[in-house]
Design a protein around this motif. Sequence first.
Motif, mmCIF file in Angstrom:
data_model
loop_
_atom_site.group_PDB
_atom_site.id
_atom_site.type_symbol
_atom_site.label_atom_id
_atom_site.label_comp_id
_atom_site.label_asym_id
_atom_site.label_seq_id
_atom_site.Cartn_x
_atom_site.Cartn_y
_atom_site.Cartn_z
ATOM 1 N N CYS A 18 0.784 -1.305 0.173
ATOM 2 C CA CYS A 18 0.073 -0.055 -0.083
ATOM 3 C C CYS A 18 0.717 1.127 0.042
ATOM 4 O O CYS A 18 1.738 1.499 0.885
ATOM 5 N N CYS A 30 -2.360 6.981 6.902
ATOM 6 C CA CYS A 30 -2.041 6.420 5.545
ATOM 7 C C CYS A 30 -0.822 5.692 5.520
ATOM 8 O O CYS A 30 -0.050 6.180 6.480
ATOM 9 N N CYS A 62 -5.361 1.662 -0.864
ATOM 10 C CA CYS A 62 -5.587 1.209 0.486
ATOM 11 C C CYS A 62 -6.016 -0.038 0.518
ATOM 12 O O CYS A 62 -6.899 -0.620 -0.383
ATOM 13 N N LEU A 63 -5.251 -0.866 1.498
ATOM 14 C CA LEU A 63 -5.747 -2.297 1.596
ATOM 15 C C LEU A 63 -6.900 -2.517 2.708
ATOM 16 O O LEU A 63 -6.893 -3.540 3.353
ATOM 17 N N ASP A 64 -7.276 -1.272 3.170
ATOM 18 C CA ASP A 64 -7.981 -1.176 4.485
ATOM 19 C C ASP A 64 -7.382 -1.740 5.968
ATOM 20 O O ASP A 64 -8.268 -2.236 6.747
ATOM 21 N N ARG A 65 -6.366 -1.700 5.942
ATOM 22 C CA ARG A 65 -5.744 -2.105 7.178
ATOM 23 C C ARG A 65 -4.543 -0.928 7.651
ATOM 24 O O ARG A 65 -3.641 -1.217 8.168
ATOM 25 N N CYS A 66 -5.199 0.191 7.527
ATOM 26 C CA CYS A 66 -4.539 1.420 7.608
ATOM 27 C C CYS A 66 -3.722 1.582 9.076
ATOM 28 O O CYS A 66 -2.693 2.002 9.032
ATOM 29 N N SER A 71 1.227 -1.200 5.186
ATOM 30 C CA SER A 71 0.725 -2.578 4.965
ATOM 31 C C SER A 71 1.183 -3.099 3.507
ATOM 32 O O SER A 71 1.098 -2.443 2.740
HETATM 33 S S1 FES Z 1 -3.698 3.580 3.696
HETATM 34 FE FE1 FES Z 1 -2.517 1.725 3.480
HETATM 35 S S2 FES Z 1 -3.826 0.209 4.204
HETATM 36 FE FE2 FES Z 1 -5.328 2.006 4.172
#
Ligand code: FES
Length: 111
Positions: A18, A30, A62-66, A71
């Motif tokens: 990410c 982020c 974004c992988l949703d594990r911000c 990530s």
């Molecule tokens: S900003 Fe990297 S996982 Fe959301």
Amino acid sequence: MSDKRDPPPFYERHVFFCTNERPEGHPRGCCKSKDSIRLRDYMKARAKEAGLDRLRINAAGCLDRCELGPSLVIYPEGVWYSPKTKEDVDEIVATHLVKGGRVSRLMMPAK
Ligand code: FES
């Protein structure tokens, strides 16, 4: 019923790293603000040096594990890591990508 089969995987492994950026002060933060672009570039260089030519390392949104970032996820294993330093990246490359092992201390929790 079709007799078609999936073709063999094009890459042996695929890393999604990410590099998403959010505005300063965003509640989720982020990965870019946690140095993910530099760490991803570093991983690409180390992997190339290691001769991993059937590996792809892509910048991802974004992988949703911000909150746990920076990530990255490695497929086909589906193992998630949060490397904070170049030394962390070195360990993931040497242990996971080269040898197929795991770096437990850098793995994200399952949920
Ligand atoms: S900003 Fe990297 S996982 Fe959301």
